[in-house]
Design a protein around this motif. Structure first.
Motif, mmCIF file in Angstrom:
data_model
loop_
_atom_site.group_PDB
_atom_site.id
_atom_site.type_symbol
_atom_site.label_atom_id
_atom_site.label_comp_id
_atom_site.label_asym_id
_atom_site.label_seq_id
_atom_site.Cartn_x
_atom_site.Cartn_y
_atom_site.Cartn_z
ATOM 1 N N GLN A 1 4.012 -2.166 -9.007
ATOM 2 C CA GLN A 1 4.573 -3.475 -10.244
ATOM 3 C C GLN A 1 4.739 -4.280 -8.876
ATOM 4 O OE1 GLN A 1 7.131 -0.988 -12.728
ATOM 5 N NE2 GLN A 1 5.077 -0.263 -14.366
ATOM 6 N N HIS A 2 4.532 -4.984 -8.762
ATOM 7 C CA HIS A 2 4.222 -6.198 -7.605
ATOM 8 C C HIS A 2 6.065 -5.495 -6.400
ATOM 9 C CE1 HIS A 2 1.663 -8.067 -9.851
ATOM 10 N NE2 HIS A 2 2.255 -7.390 -10.506
ATOM 11 N N ARG A 3 6.096 -3.942 -6.269
ATOM 12 C CA ARG A 3 7.287 -3.897 -5.292
ATOM 13 C C ARG A 3 6.851 -4.077 -3.762
ATOM 14 N NH1 ARG A 3 9.950 1.076 -9.025
ATOM 15 N NH2 ARG A 3 7.745 1.134 -9.845
ATOM 16 N N ALA A 4 7.426 -3.191 -2.887
ATOM 17 C CA ALA A 4 6.720 -2.814 -1.761
ATOM 18 C C ALA A 4 5.690 -1.809 -1.835
ATOM 19 C CB ALA A 4 8.045 -2.960 -1.484
ATOM 20 N N THR A 5 4.785 -2.104 -1.836
ATOM 21 C CA THR A 5 3.705 -1.271 -1.193
ATOM 22 C C THR A 5 3.847 -0.635 0.441
ATOM 23 O OG1 THR A 5 2.474 -2.493 -2.582
ATOM 24 C CG2 THR A 5 0.699 -1.065 -1.188
ATOM 25 N N THR A 6 3.271 1.255 0.023
ATOM 26 C CA THR A 6 3.618 0.953 1.637
ATOM 27 C C THR A 6 2.207 2.054 1.717
ATOM 28 O OG1 THR A 6 4.642 3.288 0.603
ATOM 29 C CG2 THR A 6 6.057 1.512 1.630
ATOM 30 N N ALA A 7 2.005 2.745 3.286
ATOM 31 C CA ALA A 7 0.614 2.608 3.479
ATOM 32 C C ALA A 7 1.745 3.870 4.674
ATOM 33 C CB ALA A 7 0.009 1.978 4.210
ATOM 34 N N TYR A 8 0.946 5.073 5.198
ATOM 35 C CA TYR A 8 1.187 6.263 6.314
ATOM 36 C C TYR A 8 0.100 6.717 6.675
ATOM 37 C CZ TYR A 8 -1.373 10.037 3.434
ATOM 38 O OH TYR A 8 -2.188 10.451 2.721
ATOM 39 N N GLY A 9 0.097 6.797 7.840
ATOM 40 C CA GLY A 9 -0.749 7.187 9.055
ATOM 41 C C GLY A 9 0.001 7.812 10.441
ATOM 42 N N THR A 10 -0.466 8.039 10.708
ATOM 43 C CA THR A 10 0.074 8.295 12.697
ATOM 44 C C THR A 10 -0.585 7.323 13.088
ATOM 45 O OG1 THR A 10 -2.196 9.178 13.323
ATOM 46 C CG2 THR A 10 -0.689 9.975 12.743
#
Length: 167
Positions: free
Chosen positions: A143-152
């Protein structure tokens, strides 16, 4: 439609079906299988309609992620980790079934069922290597808040690292 949860410990027939679907999804998304041992801890959610797989989410428990910052050309990943619990390793919906809420329902099912007795908060969900369309879906899901991604690695989400605070 119905959503089924398939664990690495489920029957060989269920795991075989997941592998068949993942081969198709990997090809469609241009996903290259890694050599890590993580598939043993990933859970797959399949969305079935009329005996046909129309959606899939492959998820895992994680402990941190990185904010995605939208730039003019692409998304860049912060170098500052933030707390996260649920990693969406792969998310796919058949092209004829998109924009029907299937991806949202798959993630909601994973949030509700991945940790016993807890619904993982939306801000604790992160995506692995999102495509441009995947990053746009994540932005809408959050809902347009901060999007996050993960990985090394810094390039795990097809982006350049971007220093930022975790706020």
């Amino acid at each position: 439609f119905t959503i089924y949860k398939v664990r690495p410990t489920d029957t060989a027939n269920l795991r075989k079906k997941v592998l068949q679907v993942r081969r198709i999804v990997d090809q469609e998304l241009g996903f290259v299988a890694s050599s890590d041992a993580k598939p043993a801890r990933r859970i797959t959610y399949l969305c079935i309609q009329n005996k046909r797989v129309v959606g899939m989410a492959c998820v895992e428990l994680i402990d941190q992620a990185y904010a995605l910052i939208q730039t003019a050309q692409a998304y860049e990943r912060s170098t500052v980790p933030v707390k996260a619990m649920l990693g969406i390793h792969q998310l796919w919906v058949h092209s004829k079934f998109r924009s029907r809420g299937i991806a949202t329902n798959l993630i909601d099912a994973a949030r509700a069922k991945m940790v016993f007795g807890l619904v993982v908060p939306v801000d604790q969900v992160a995506f692995s290597s999102p495509t441009q369309a995947g990053a746009e879906f994540a932005r809408r899901y959050y809902q347009h808040r901060a999007t996050t991604a993960y990985g090394t690695g810094a390039t795990d989400c097809n982006s350049k690292p971007h220093p930022t605070s975790n706020r």
